[in-house]
Design an enzyme around this catalytic site. Sequence first.
Site, PDB file in Angstrom:
ATOM      1  N   GLY A 168       2.206  -5.931   7.351  1.00  0.00           N
ATOM      2  CA  GLY A 168       1.178  -6.527   6.194  1.00  0.00           C
ATOM      3  C   GLY A 168      -0.147  -7.310   6.743  1.00  0.00           C
ATOM      4  O   GLY A 168      -0.585  -6.615   8.018  1.00  0.00           O
ATOM      5  N   SER A 169      -0.628  -8.140   6.340  1.00  0.00           N
ATOM      6  CA  SER A 169      -1.907  -8.799   6.773  1.00  0.00           C
ATOM      7  C   SER A 169      -1.773  -9.307   7.984  1.00  0.00           C
ATOM      8  O   SER A 169      -0.877 -10.036   8.511  1.00  0.00           O
ATOM      9  CB  SER A 169      -2.536  -9.579   5.797  1.00  0.00           C
ATOM     10  OG  SER A 169      -1.878 -10.749   5.463  1.00  0.00           O
ATOM     11  N   GLU A 220       7.325   0.620  16.193  1.00  0.00           N
ATOM     12  CA  GLU A 220       8.268   1.040  15.238  1.00  0.00           C
ATOM     13  C   GLU A 220       8.394   2.567  15.695  1.00  0.00           C
ATOM     14  O   GLU A 220       7.579   3.326  16.381  1.00  0.00           O
ATOM     15  CB  GLU A 220       7.892   0.806  13.745  1.00  0.00           C
ATOM     16  CG  GLU A 220       7.810  -0.652  13.094  1.00  0.00           C
ATOM     17  CD  GLU A 220       7.512  -0.604  11.772  1.00  0.00           C
ATOM     18  OE1 GLU A 220       6.641   0.071  11.190  1.00  0.00           O
ATOM     19  OE2 GLU A 220       7.939  -1.564  11.069  1.00  0.00           O
ATOM     20  N   CYS A 233      -3.299   1.723   6.219  1.00  0.00           N
ATOM     21  CA  CYS A 233      -3.794   0.932   7.564  1.00  0.00           C
ATOM     22  C   CYS A 233      -4.234   1.807   8.506  1.00  0.00           C
ATOM     23  O   CYS A 233      -5.051   1.433   9.437  1.00  0.00           O
ATOM     24  CB  CYS A 233      -2.297   0.241   8.120  1.00  0.00           C
ATOM     25  SG  CYS A 233      -0.989   1.291   8.291  1.00  0.00           S
ATOM     26  N   ASN A 286       0.838  -1.289  -0.101  1.00  0.00           N
ATOM     27  CA  ASN A 286      -0.101  -0.181   0.008  1.00  0.00           C
ATOM     28  C   ASN A 286       0.790   1.389   0.040  1.00  0.00           C
ATOM     29  O   ASN A 286       0.539   2.131  -0.547  1.00  0.00           O
ATOM     30  CB  ASN A 286      -0.960  -0.075   1.120  1.00  0.00           C
ATOM     31  CG  ASN A 286      -0.357   0.067   2.506  1.00  0.00           C
ATOM     32  OD1 ASN A 286       0.676  -0.518   2.723  1.00  0.00           O
ATOM     33  ND2 ASN A 286      -0.895   0.721   3.361  1.00  0.00           N
ATOM     34  N   GLU A 305       3.567  -5.404  12.407  1.00  0.00           N
ATOM     35  CA  GLU A 305       2.755  -4.318  12.035  1.00  0.00           C
ATOM     36  C   GLU A 305       1.601  -4.810  11.123  1.00  0.00           C
ATOM     37  O   GLU A 305       1.386  -4.913   9.901  1.00  0.00           O
ATOM     38  CB  GLU A 305       3.176  -3.159  11.399  1.00  0.00           C
ATOM     39  CG  GLU A 305       4.433  -2.570  12.165  1.00  0.00           C
ATOM     40  CD  GLU A 305       4.074  -1.833  13.409  1.00  0.00           C
ATOM     41  OE1 GLU A 305       3.082  -1.474  13.643  1.00  0.00           O
ATOM     42  OE2 GLU A 305       4.800  -1.814  14.538  1.00  0.00           O
TER      43      GLU A 305
HETATM   44  P1  NAD Z   1       0.417  -9.289   2.887  1.00  0.00           P
HETATM   45  O1  NAD Z   1       0.400  -9.914   4.381  1.00  0.00           O
HETATM   46  O2  NAD Z   1      -0.316 -10.078   2.007  1.00  0.00           O
HETATM   47  O3  NAD Z   1       1.844  -9.055   2.476  1.00  0.00           O
HETATM   48  C1  NAD Z   1       2.772  -8.327   3.052  1.00  0.00           C
HETATM   49  C2  NAD Z   1       3.978  -8.968   2.813  1.00  0.00           C
HETATM   50  O4  NAD Z   1       4.261 -10.137   3.439  1.00  0.00           O
HETATM   51  C3  NAD Z   1       4.189  -9.118   1.168  1.00  0.00           C
HETATM   52  O5  NAD Z   1       5.586  -8.859   1.176  1.00  0.00           O
HETATM   53  C4  NAD Z   1       4.164 -10.730   1.165  1.00  0.00           C
HETATM   54  O6  NAD Z   1       4.741 -11.151   0.007  1.00  0.00           O
HETATM   55  C5  NAD Z   1       4.811 -10.953   2.547  1.00  0.00           C
HETATM   56  N1  NAD Z   1       4.210 -12.214   2.840  1.00  0.00           N
HETATM   57  C6  NAD Z   1       2.993 -12.852   2.781  1.00  0.00           C
HETATM   58  N2  NAD Z   1       2.811 -13.927   3.199  1.00  0.00           N
HETATM   59  C7  NAD Z   1       3.926 -14.348   3.712  1.00  0.00           C
HETATM   60  C8  NAD Z   1       4.491 -15.520   4.620  1.00  0.00           C
HETATM   61  N3  NAD Z   1       3.842 -16.484   5.051  1.00  0.00           N
HETATM   62  N4  NAD Z   1       5.890 -15.526   5.027  1.00  0.00           N
HETATM   63  C9  NAD Z   1       6.444 -14.317   4.965  1.00  0.00           C
HETATM   64  N5  NAD Z   1       5.968 -13.125   4.182  1.00  0.00           N
HETATM   65  C10 NAD Z   1       4.717 -13.114   3.675  1.00  0.00           C
HETATM   66  O7  NAD Z   1      -0.637  -8.111   3.128  1.00  0.00           O
HETATM   67  P2  NAD Z   1      -0.409  -7.085   1.834  1.00  0.00           P
HETATM   68  O8  NAD Z   1      -1.922  -7.450   1.225  1.00  0.00           O
HETATM   69  O9  NAD Z   1       0.587  -6.845   0.944  1.00  0.00           O
HETATM   70  O10 NAD Z   1      -0.760  -5.699   2.824  1.00  0.00           O
HETATM   71  C11 NAD Z   1      -2.106  -5.148   3.147  1.00  0.00           C
HETATM   72  C12 NAD Z   1      -2.115  -5.324   4.537  1.00  0.00           C
HETATM   73  O11 NAD Z   1      -1.122  -4.861   5.283  1.00  0.00           O
HETATM   74  C13 NAD Z   1      -3.389  -4.943   5.383  1.00  0.00           C
HETATM   75  O12 NAD Z   1      -3.986  -5.603   6.079  1.00  0.00           O
HETATM   76  C14 NAD Z   1      -2.976  -3.747   5.901  1.00  0.00           C
HETATM   77  O13 NAD Z   1      -3.748  -2.886   7.272  1.00  0.00           O
HETATM   78  C15 NAD Z   1      -1.602  -3.909   6.522  1.00  0.00           C
HETATM   79  N6  NAD Z   1      -0.647  -2.827   6.832  1.00  0.00           N
HETATM   80  C16 NAD Z   1      -0.437  -2.570   8.207  1.00  0.00           C
HETATM   81  C17 NAD Z   1       0.280  -1.517   8.308  1.00  0.00           C
HETATM   82  C18 NAD Z   1       0.651  -1.152   9.837  1.00  0.00           C
HETATM   83  O14 NAD Z   1       1.508  -0.250   9.960  1.00  0.00           O
HETATM   84  N7  NAD Z   1      -0.096  -1.689  10.657  1.00  0.00           N
HETATM   85  C19 NAD Z   1       0.680  -0.665   7.279  1.00  0.00           C
HETATM   86  C20 NAD Z   1       0.503  -0.905   5.996  1.00  0.00           C
HETATM   87  C21 NAD Z   1      -0.178  -2.155   5.699  1.00  0.00           C
END
Ligand code: NAD
Length: 479
Positions: free
Chosen positions: A225-226, A460, A281, A149, A247
Amino acid sequence: MLTINNFINGRYVAPVSGQYLDNHAPATGAVSGKIARSGAQDVENAVQAAWAAFPQWSGMLPDERHDILRGIADGILHNLDRLAEAESADSGKTITTARTIDIPRAAQNFKFFATALLHFASESHHRPDALSYTLRQPLGVVGCISPWNLPLYLFTWKIAPALAAGNCVVGKPSEITPHTAALLGDICNAAGMPPGVLNILHGLGPETGAAIVEHPRVKAISFTGSTRAGAEIARVAAPVFKKLSLELGGKNPNLIFADCDYDKMLETTVRSSFNNQGQICLCGSRIYVEKCLYERFKKDFVEQVQNIRVGNPADPDSRLGAVVSKAHFEKVLSYIDLARQEGGTVLCGGHAVEMPGPNQGGWFIAPTVIEGLPTSCRSNQEEIFGPVVTIQPFDDEADALLQANDSPYGLSATIWTNDLNRTHRLASTLQCGIVWVNTWMLRDLRTPFGGVKNSGMGREGGWEALRFFTETKNVTIAL
Ligand code: NAD
C-alpha cells in the site's frame, strides 16, 4: 445492493458492531453495496479461528496442502468471468484488464506457490564433529493487508505464499475494492480448505487494518500500500519485533536512449504509462528521453496517447476505465493543477472526461502527458498514481542516471537501449529493486520483487516469500 460480510472460520458473518461502509462503483459514482466495518472484536474472532486451524494446516503433508492450493487456483479460473466482472465494477478497471491480467494472475499466484511448497528445502552444514541443519517453520497466524489497484491479484500474491508455508491467515483487502476477496471465501471452501485457515476481514485501514497489525498473536504483517500507511505499520510493529514485509509507493523512471528499438519502446511506453489508468505501482511515471530523440518521441507518444479510448470499463473496447474513487479522482486532478502551477505544459489530457448515460457520474480522467518540469519539483517527486506522466530530455547516460535516482522512491526502472555495457552499468547503479530492460512488467514469479528507499522493505516472490513466511531455526548435533 450487495452486502459484503467477513469470512471467518469458513463462514460469512456480519461484523460484531453491525456497522457497514458504503461501497462505490467508480464507473458511475453510485453506491453499489455495503461492506462490513470490522473492529477489534472481529479481528479477535478471526485470530482465534486461525490459531485453532493452525495445528491441522501446518501438520499436513506438503502434497495435501498443494492439492488444496491448486484447487483454489482452479476455482479462480473456473469463476474467471464472474470475478473479472466483480473486479471491473468494483475498481473501475476495464473488463479486459480484469479478465486478461488480474484474475488469471490471481490463479497463477496459487498455482505457483502450491508448486513451490513441494520444492521448498533448507540447508544443512557438515563438519567432522557436528551436523547442523536449518528448520524453516511456519510462523503461525500472519496478517496480509492489500491495496485497491490490483485487488485479487495482490491479495493472493500475499496469502498464497503465507498458506503454502503452513501459516493461517487473517487477510484484509482494501475497503475500496473488497468484492473479489469476499468471493474467494467460497472458492476456498469448495477446494476443501479447512475452516479458519484463511479469514478475510473488511473495513477501514486505521480500524480493521490497525487491529490486525496491533494484535499480539499475529506474528507477521505482509503489507502492500502507501508509504504513509507502511510507515505507520512499521511504527506499531517495530517495538514488538513483528516480522514485516512492506511493498510501498513508487515514482518509476523510464530511460529511453536513441539506440533503442523505437517501435517496441513506443508501444510499451504507452502501456507502462497508462495501463490500469496508471494505477500500477510499477508504471513508469517519469519518462526521460535522450535529447536527440526527444522531439520525435514527444510527437509520436502524444499522438498515440490521444488515441487511447477512455470508456465504460464494462465495454471490451475501452482501453482506459475510471480511476478508483472520488477522493483519488480529485487527488489526481489536483496534481495536474500543481504541475501547471510548477510551470509544466500539458501536451494532452489534463482534464476529467465527461461520459454519457449511466457513466455520467463516473471518475474518468483523460490520459495526460506533461513536459517542461524539473526533476526536483513536487509533480516529479511525489506519487500521483493516475493516468499522468511527465516527459523530459536528458543529455547523456550520466545525466539520465542522476535524474532517475533523484527520487525518494526506488521501486522499479525501465531502460530502453541496445548497448549492452550501458545496460549493465545502469542496472547496477539505478537505485531501485527491479530493473526492466527493453520490456516492462514481464514478471517471472520466481524473481525477487520489492523496492528500496520509500518504496519499502523486504522482497516478495519465489523463495523470498516462503522465507519471509517461515522462521529459521538452527539445530546442531555433535557427532
Ligand atoms: P493504503 O496504504 O491507503 O491502503 C492499503 C491497505 O492498507 C488497505 O487495505 C488499507 O485499508 C490498509 N491500511 C491503511 N492504513 C492502515 C493502517 N494504519 N494500518 C493497517 N492497515 C492500513 O494504499 P492504497 O491507496 O490502497 O494503495 C495505493 C498505494 O499502494 C500506492 O502508494 C501504490 O504505489 C502502492 N502499491 C505498492 C505496490 C508494491 O508492490 N510496491 C503494489 C501496489 C500498490
